[in-house]
Design an enzyme around this catalytic site. Structure first.
Site, PDB file in Angstrom:
ATOM      1  N   SER A 141       0.812  -1.281   0.065  1.00 29.29           N
ATOM      2  CA  SER A 141       0.082  -0.070  -0.094  1.00 29.29           C
ATOM      3  C   SER A 141       0.832   1.290   0.053  1.00 29.29           C
ATOM      4  O   SER A 141       2.037   1.165   0.535  1.00 29.29           O
ATOM      5  CB  SER A 141      -0.575   0.001   1.111  1.00 29.29           C
ATOM      6  OG  SER A 141      -1.444   1.317   1.525  1.00 29.29           O
ATOM      7  N   TYR A 154      -1.410  -0.870  10.270  1.00 27.82           N
ATOM      8  CA  TYR A 154      -1.691  -0.776   8.830  1.00 27.82           C
ATOM      9  C   TYR A 154      -0.318  -0.544   8.186  1.00 27.82           C
ATOM     10  O   TYR A 154       0.241  -1.225   7.283  1.00 27.82           O
ATOM     11  CB  TYR A 154      -2.917  -0.233   8.369  1.00 27.82           C
ATOM     12  CG  TYR A 154      -3.079  -0.739   7.206  1.00 27.82           C
ATOM     13  CD1 TYR A 154      -3.674  -1.642   6.516  1.00 27.82           C
ATOM     14  CD2 TYR A 154      -2.924   0.335   5.980  1.00 27.82           C
ATOM     15  CE1 TYR A 154      -4.044  -2.076   5.252  1.00 27.82           C
ATOM     16  CE2 TYR A 154      -3.175   0.134   4.625  1.00 27.82           C
ATOM     17  CZ  TYR A 154      -3.647  -1.104   4.186  1.00 27.82           C
ATOM     18  OH  TYR A 154      -4.039  -1.156   2.843  1.00 27.82           O
TER      19      TYR A 154
HETATM   20  N1  LIG Z   1      -8.785  -0.491  -1.491  1.00 26.67           N
HETATM   21  C1  LIG Z   1      -7.743   0.233  -1.361  1.00 26.67           C
HETATM   22  O1  LIG Z   1      -7.865   1.483  -1.229  1.00 26.67           O
HETATM   23  C2  LIG Z   1      -6.280  -0.265  -0.903  1.00 26.67           C
HETATM   24  C3  LIG Z   1      -5.299   0.614  -1.147  1.00 26.67           C
HETATM   25  C4  LIG Z   1      -3.903   0.177  -0.970  1.00 26.67           C
HETATM   26  C5  LIG Z   1      -3.747  -1.184  -0.703  1.00 26.67           C
HETATM   27  N2  LIG Z   1      -4.866  -1.992  -0.691  1.00 26.67           N
HETATM   28  C6  LIG Z   1      -4.517  -3.343  -0.432  1.00 26.67           C
HETATM   29  O2  LIG Z   1      -5.121  -4.103  -1.511  1.00 26.67           O
HETATM   30  C7  LIG Z   1      -5.498  -5.643  -0.792  1.00 26.67           C
HETATM   31  C8  LIG Z   1      -6.748  -6.039  -1.183  1.00 26.67           C
HETATM   32  O3  LIG Z   1      -7.852  -5.005  -0.560  1.00 26.67           O
HETATM   33  P1  LIG Z   1      -9.086  -4.893  -1.091  1.00 26.67           P
HETATM   34  O4  LIG Z   1      -9.105  -3.192  -1.257  1.00 26.67           O
HETATM   35  O5  LIG Z   1      -9.446  -5.533  -2.237  1.00 26.67           O
HETATM   36  O6  LIG Z   1     -10.112  -5.040   0.092  1.00 26.67           O
HETATM   37  P2  LIG Z   1     -11.271  -5.876   0.382  1.00 26.67           P
HETATM   38  O7  LIG Z   1     -12.346  -5.603  -0.886  1.00 26.67           O
HETATM   39  O8  LIG Z   1     -11.968  -5.572   1.721  1.00 26.67           O
HETATM   40  O9  LIG Z   1     -10.636  -7.339   0.137  1.00 26.67           O
HETATM   41  C9  LIG Z   1      -9.932  -7.880   1.303  1.00 26.67           C
HETATM   42  C10 LIG Z   1      -9.663  -9.234   0.969  1.00 26.67           C
HETATM   43  O10 LIG Z   1      -8.751  -9.948   2.026  1.00 26.67           O
HETATM   44  C11 LIG Z   1      -9.293 -10.971   2.631  1.00 26.67           C
HETATM   45  N3  LIG Z   1      -9.109 -11.096   3.705  1.00 26.67           N
HETATM   46  C12 LIG Z   1      -9.067 -10.341   4.892  1.00 26.67           C
HETATM   47  N4  LIG Z   1      -8.846 -10.777   6.134  1.00 26.67           N
HETATM   48  C13 LIG Z   1      -8.626 -12.189   5.753  1.00 26.67           C
HETATM   49  C14 LIG Z   1      -8.083 -13.281   6.674  1.00 26.67           C
HETATM   50  N5  LIG Z   1      -7.952 -13.163   8.001  1.00 26.67           N
HETATM   51  N6  LIG Z   1      -8.030 -14.352   6.344  1.00 26.67           N
HETATM   52  C15 LIG Z   1      -8.206 -14.498   4.603  1.00 26.67           C
HETATM   53  N7  LIG Z   1      -8.523 -13.476   3.909  1.00 26.67           N
HETATM   54  C16 LIG Z   1      -8.780 -12.336   4.518  1.00 26.67           C
HETATM   55  C17 LIG Z   1     -11.057 -10.933   2.296  1.00 26.67           C
HETATM   56  O11 LIG Z   1     -11.549 -12.026   2.760  1.00 26.67           O
HETATM   57  P3  LIG Z   1     -13.035 -12.015   2.942  1.00 26.67           P
HETATM   58  O12 LIG Z   1     -13.872 -11.075   2.488  1.00 26.67           O
HETATM   59  O13 LIG Z   1     -13.682 -13.428   2.423  1.00 26.67           O
HETATM   60  O14 LIG Z   1     -13.152 -12.021   4.420  1.00 26.67           O
HETATM   61  C18 LIG Z   1     -11.026 -10.099   1.132  1.00 26.67           C
HETATM   62  O15 LIG Z   1     -11.012 -10.996   0.086  1.00 26.67           O
HETATM   63  C19 LIG Z   1      -5.051  -5.498   0.610  1.00 26.67           C
HETATM   64  O16 LIG Z   1      -3.840  -6.069   0.922  1.00 26.67           O
HETATM   65  C20 LIG Z   1      -5.170  -4.049   0.885  1.00 26.67           C
HETATM   66  O17 LIG Z   1      -4.441  -3.583   2.041  1.00 26.67           O
HETATM   67  C21 LIG Z   1      -6.167  -1.756  -0.779  1.00 26.67           C
END
Ligand SMILES: NC(=O)c1ccc[n+]([C@@H]2O[C@H](COP(=O)([O-])OP(=O)(O)OC[C@H]3O[C@@H](n4cnc5c(N)ncnc54)[C@H](OP(=O)(O)O)[C@@H]3O)[C@@H](O)[C@H]2O)c1
Length: 251
Positions: A141, A154
């Site tokens: 991130s 985080y």
């Molecule tokens: N969205 C943003 O603005 C942003 C920005 C920078 C970086 N990121 C990074 O991008 C990545 C994807 O995030 P996203 O934005 O797609 O968020 P998201 O829609 O909330 O998806 C998060 C994913 O991680 C899984 N997860 C969370 N906790 C878990 C656990 N304990 N065990 C197994 N799986 C788990 C969730 O599974 P379930 O839903 O099945 O629980 C879901 O599939 C993350 O690493 C996040 O830090 C996101």
């Protein structure tokens, strides 16, 4: 029959991971989709199968360290993984009115955002190095570039992941294994939708998927997007600490 390309995606039940699964899904591709929520995983799997991919799903909590590496190694034994995209992550900011974060939540953030992907990438990189080929992408991130006072765990988990990605890349590059660190800004997924604040330069999950996949395919060391966020490492380095700290304290 031509051999299938096997792609493992964690966090495949939502957001960026689900979008990457949809984009990779095609005949000749096997997708190993990991997540926690069975119903959402099944939905992503069904759509991938409709696009011609073969699919297996694994529902587990990545904080369950004892199971994670064992399951990964069993999968890789059964069907060697060509590409691993470790996207699962847990967002989190300190609760309103609190000075610090809840310690148990800090443990979960550290486990899901750092310990699990690091253990998985280590295990896989060793196996890929022995095969002389493979690609691993770690989704970090832009939060790694600054010590965010509202989300210390985080931002630290992602900073740790970034350092790990750089070190792992150096150790396995000569064995044919590419390690890509992805540092996104705001992406329109449930994680950022829950922030309840402005999300400048927001990109869609599908656009993020395209950018992650392009970085993996060209074996990039580091992908930062959207473009304005690529300036953040330079800003972090060039801004005097007193000014940076004053600005961060206002967040
Ligand atoms: N969205 C943003 O603005 C942003 C920005 C920078 C970086 N990121 C990074 O991008 C990545 C994807 O995030 P996203 O934005 O797609 O968020 P998201 O829609 O909330 O998806 C998060 C994913 O991680 C899984 N997860 C969370 N906790 C878990 C656990 N304990 N065990 C197994 N799986 C788990 C969730 O599974 P379930 O839903 O099945 O629980 C879901 O599939 C993350 O690493 C996040 O830090 C996101």
């Amino acid at each position: 029959m031509a051999s299938r390309r096997t792609i493992l995606i964690t966090g495949a039940s939502s957001g960026i991971g689900a979008a990457i699964a949809a984009r990779y899904a095609a005949p000749g591709i096997h997708l190993s989709l990991w997540g926690r929520d069975n119903a959402r995983l099944a939905d992503v799997a069904a759509r991938a199968q409709a696009s011609g991919a073969s699919v297996s799903v694994t529902a587990l909590d990545l904080a369950d360290a004892a199971r994670v590496v064992g399951l990964l190694e069993a999968e890789d034994d059964a069907r060697p993984i060509d590409v691993a995209i470790l996207a699962a992550g847990r967002g989190g900011t300190r609760a309103a009115g609190e000075v610090t974060e809840d310690p148990m939540e800090v443990m979960r953030v550290a486990a899901v955002n750092f310990a699990a992907p690091v253990a998985m990438a280590s295990a896989l990189a060793g196996r890929m190095a022995a095969r002389g080929a493979g690609r691993i992408a770690l989704i970090g991130s832009a939060a790694a570039f600054f010590p965010l006072p509202q989300a210390p765990a985080y931002s630290a988990s992602k900073a740790g992941l970034a350092m790990f990605a750089d070190a792992l890349r150096l150790s396995v590059a000569r064995h044919g294994v590419a390690v890509t660190l992805v540092s996104p800004g705001f992406i329109d997924t449930p994680m950022s939708q829950g922030l309840g604040r402005a999300r400048p330069f927001l990109v869609s999950a599908d656009r993020a998927a395209v950018l992650v996949m392009a970085a993996v395919e060209r074996r990039a060391a580091h992908a930062i997007f959207p473009r304005p966020f690529a300036l953040l490492p330079l800003l972090s380095w060039a801004t005097p600490a007193w000014l940076r700290n004053r600005l961060l304290a206002r967040l």
